[in-house]
Design an enzyme around this catalytic site. Structure first.
Site, short mmCIF file in Angstrom:
data_model
loop_
_atom_site.label_atom_id
_atom_site.label_comp_id
_atom_site.label_asym_id
_atom_site.label_seq_id
_atom_site.Cartn_x
_atom_site.Cartn_y
_atom_site.Cartn_z
CD GLN A 1 21.09 88.72 -57.81
OE1 GLN A 1 21.85 89.39 -57.12
NE2 GLN A 1 19.80 88.62 -57.55
CB THR B 1 27.86 90.31 -51.54
OG1 THR B 1 28.94 91.19 -51.84
CG2 THR B 1 28.34 89.27 -50.54
CG HIS B 2 23.03 89.70 -54.29
ND1 HIS B 2 22.43 90.65 -55.06
CD2 HIS B 2 23.21 90.26 -53.08
CE1 HIS B 2 22.25 91.76 -54.33
NE2 HIS B 2 22.73 91.54 -53.13
CG ASN B 3 28.32 84.74 -53.79
OD1 ASN B 3 28.27 85.77 -53.13
ND2 ASN B 3 29.29 84.50 -54.63
#
Lengths: 255, 588
Positions: free
Chosen positions: B347, B514-516
């Protein structure tokens, strides 16, 4: 302050008691003179006793440097008064200083700024190397004087050169210049980040003494229930700061 | 030599949100289930208690709940021409280790993706023409639609007790909710949280400038709540220690606070902690997984045979394990062939600090998802004609925390240290609001995951290698979102603002999200997807991938709501179809 000193005495006594009894089979114990409380083994003690990592010269450097990064002034005490040197000393002597949780396998390359920290130095080794390099630089540039003995203006100019990358420390890794948003890219950035940590972390880590940092900005600390306050829009809240171990006012005077 | 254990019906690799959900549903269906978690057991009373949870240094800056790079990390580079180097400590994203996974230390921002997000390629091509999508933009439709997922979004939201206000009930717009959201069958289980001052001021300014503000959906309890499993959660106390921390009050939805009290009592469930899966085992046909091999902390190796294997670890570990196990064809960016590691996305976030000067906002009175948002610039909620990008993101003013090591905003131009810096911290801490933008990242041919040729982890395995950068779409979109945030910031009548655009290359240094996502994408075509819409491997029908690894590209929202919906959607098909007749759930 007297409360703090008494508590410290309790702490040190507790620690020495433990040392005496370690290795014996006796579990009987006489407790007298106070609560036999001691900090968890993972916690750095709050005492300001002997240095655990820094030499006295290194501690003098850190005292002087953090006193410029967050100075004592009309707004109140600064990082030195908050015990940031003690905080850093304990941090560098512990798991953080040894990069215990970091990936420290080779091979080593400088890489790009976006690849982050690529120095083979642990934080402890980074400080040791950088302080020596800066003091050597100061002695050359200022007639044999180390950083801590310079005037505040001279210290500021050395720190500025360090921040802007005009003065590069050899052997600590690739990136001397801070990039926007990057917090740990050069020694200056590491020092600044750690100073902020020591100024604002819970007092049990040795910095933020008497909650100096929290009082400066108005952070109430380790409260866990603000329900009465969520609707109080625009109001300064009458909350005294508190740490995880409470606050001095919570411990009744003993005499 | 691995010790072979008795076979079970189901093995779960990793025990966070998706592992707990699957464990609960499949044990209820009568299946013998074993969960393998590389980290330790963690629960509220012993690990996150309010007597020590509010420790910013320990949890956030020393990463007490996070994966330790010394044990496992990944390498990173911006493009294929560079040499990837290991993340020596964490920065940009913070995967967890231990029971509950990142579901322990999340903020609780629980969104639904837009209906158009699931048809990203076909929708945008239809509206803007095929040329609107650059050649190297490898976005694709998910193969699942919002309407299919709606009952399962609902199920996850009721499991968690999400606080919010519906903006669209069965197609009828609702005042005060998000008017752009897909239709909901019913309202949120809990009313919105009580709102803090900063987000309230943002909401007023957003409305004054013609936007549609609403309280953001929150997994922080706005009141006591008993979920459908009978697990009780307590009202949030607005302590301001959510993201990067465990909740000591049972006030934030997590596996621990919503599922584990029920699941751990089931006779047909077993959790093994400190047990790290190192390989998915296959039979000689390569069409069937026979179970997994794992290692405990003493180095003992075990083989756990199972009828069904679910990858429930963090996206990076799920993809890593597929690559290490040689399952599926690894993606090759030169040819565009292969699916494992393809379409890794992330993101793009930015923010605008709004220095109000005279208004006391008390940033520390917070909760992880306490905020007001607008969705006017997310997905395809606005006309992109002539803008040069597709997709978007939400804008929000959060009151998540006032933790001072992380949060001490100072106006633009303030020196970075010294007396002026100190004075600026003191003057602005209580009186500054921040508007953040949460932008999507489109899949790109050059962004992918594979195995590193050089660096190895503590077990001697090649590290996962991430090759990723922001492309024109991300920069144009993020700049556009930041400019819109500036518009609203100015309407808040501030003393000054500081717009922090996301410029240049993606960097792993500063924390972002932490939006892999991606690397085992879902879709309708096995040439461009590793799993079908049920998270089921095309090649290995008894292997399922859960979590955000299956996102074909990212959206402009936090992913957990969609991960929950996809998991319940898959479970529904597994219970209704697969258990009766094991095999592919989608026929080609």
């Amino acid at each position: 302050m007297p409360d703090t000193l008494r508590r410290r005495t309790v702490l040190l006594t507790g620690a020495s008691l433990l040392a005496v009894y370690a290795g014996t089979r006796s579990y009987a114990r006489t407790i007298t003179g106070g609560i036999p409380w001691m900090p968890g083994p993972g916690d750095a003690p709050t005492d300001t006793g002997a240095l655990k990592f820094f030499t006295s010269d290194e501690a003098a450097f850190i005292d002087a440097a953090v006193a410029r990064l967050i100075p004592a002034d009309d707004f109140g005490p600064g990082a030195k008064e908050a015990g940031v040197t003690t905080f850093l000393d304990r941090q560098l002597a512990g798991p953080y200083g040894h990069a215990e949780t970091w990936y420290m396998g080779g091979p080593w390359h400088d890489g790009t700024k976006s690849q982050g920290y690529q120095s083979r130095l642990t934080p402890a080794a980074l400080y040791r190397t950088a302080i020596k390099a800066i003091d050597d630089h100061c002695r050359q540039a200022f007639g044999g004087k180390s950083f801590s003995t310079l005037s505040p203006d001279q210290q500021d100019s050395v720190l500025t050169d360090l921040e802007k990358g005009k003065f590069k420390i050899e052997g600590i890794g690739p990136h001397a210049v801070e990039i926007e948003g990057a917090k740990e890219d050069s020694f200056f950035s590491v020092l600044m980040q750690n100073t902020i940590e020591g100024f604002f972390s819970d007092p049990m880590y040795g910095g933020n003494r008497d909650m100096i940092g929290w009082k400066l900005i108005g952070f109430p600390g380790a409260h866990y229930d603000y329900r009465p306050y969520i609707g109080q829009h625009g109001k300064k809240l009458p909350i005294e700061p508190v740490g995880l171990r409470g606050r001095p006012g919570w411990t009744p005077h003993q005499s | 030599m691995a010790k072979k254990l008795p076979a079970v019906d189901v093995v779960l690799v990793g025990f966070g949100w998706t592992g707990a959900m699957i464990g609960e549903e499949l044990t209820a269906a009568g299946l013998r289930t074993v969960a393998l978690e590389r980290g330790g057991w963690r629960d509220t009373s012993t690990d996150f208690a309010v007597t020590f949870a509010q420790d910013e240094l320990r949890y956030m800056w020393r990463g007490h709940l996070f994966q330790e790079p010394a044990h496992q990390t990944l390498s990173f580079r911006n493009d294929s021409n560079q040499t990837a180097l290991p993340l020596r400590h964490l920065g940009s994203f913070l995967p967890a280790s231990g029971v509950g996974g990142a579901g322990v230390h999340w903020n609780g921002q629980t969104w639904r993706f837009l209906p158009t997000d699931f048809v990203m390629r076909s929708h945008n091509e239809q509206r803007y023409g095929a040329a609107a999508l650059p050649q190297d933009m490898t976005v694709q439709d998910w193969g699942v639609t919002y309407d299919e997922l709606e009952p399962f979004y609902d199920k996850f939201e009721y499991l968690c007790g999400i606080a919010g206000k519906a903006g669209n009930l069965k197609g009828v717009k609702q005042d005060g909710g998000n008017p752009f959201e897909g239709p909901r069958a019913r309202d949120f289980p809990n009313p919105p949280l009580e709102m803090a001052y900063g987000p309230t001021l943002f909401g007023q300014a957003a409305r004054d400038t013609g936007h549609a503000p609403f309280p953001c959906p929150a997994a922080n309890m706005s009141r006591a709540y008993t979920n459908p499993l009978g697990v009780m959660l307590a009202p949030c106390t607005y302590c301001g220690f959510c993201e990067k921390f465990g909740c000591g009050n049972n006030s934030k939805s997590s596996p621990q606070t919503t599922i584990l009290p029920v699941l751990m009592r089931r006779d047909n469930f077993e959790l093994r902690t400190e047990s790290e899966v190192v390989r998915i085992n296959m039979d000689s046909t390569g069409k069937r997984a026979t179970g997994v091999t794992y290692v405990d902390t003493q180095g003992n190796e075990y083989e756990q045979p199972a009828e069904m294997v679910f990858l429930c670890a963090y996206i990076l570990h799920n993809v890593h394990l597929l690559l290490l196990s040689g399952i599926g064809t690894p993606y090759d960016p030169r040819t565009g062939q292969g699916v494992v590691g393809r379409n890794y996305a992330y993101q793009v976030v930015s923010s605008v600090d709004v220095f109000l000067g005279d208004k006391i906002l008390n940033p520390f009175v917070g909760a992880g998802a306490l905020g007001v948002g607008i969705d006017d610039y997310n997905g395809d909620n606005f006309d992109h004609t002539g803008l040069g990008f597709i997709g978007g993101g939400y804008l929000a003013c959060w009151n998540t925390n006032g933790r001072p090591i992380e949060y001490h905003p100072v106006p633009k131009g303030t020196p970075k240290w010294g007396s002026k810096f100190k004075k600026a911290m003191a003057e602005n801490y209580l009186t500054t609001a921040t508007i953040s933008t949460h932008g999507a990242v489109m899949a790109n041919r050059g962004n992918f995951l594979d195995l590193d040729p050089t660096y190895r982890d503590a077990r001697g395995r090649p590290l996962l290698r991430m090759t990723f950068d922001f492309h024109d779409n991300e920069h144009r979109m993020s700049d556009y979102l930041t400019d819109r945030a500036v518009d609203i910031a100015k309407a808040m009548k501030p003393r000054s603002i500081n717009a922090k655009k996301r410029t240049g290359h993606y960097s792993v240094v500063p924390y972002q999200t932490t939006h892999n996502t991606g690397g085992a994408a879902m879709g309708s075509d096995p040439k461009t997807s590793f799993v079908n819409k049920y998270g089921q491997s095309w090649d290995v029908p008894n292997l399922f991938v859960m979590g955000s690894a299956v996102f074909p590209q990212n959206a402009g929202y936090n992913p957990t709501g969609t991960i929950g919906a996809l998991t319940y959607f898959a479970l529904d098909a597994i219970k209704k179809q697969y258990l009766k007749s094991p095999g592919p759930l989608v026929q080609l």
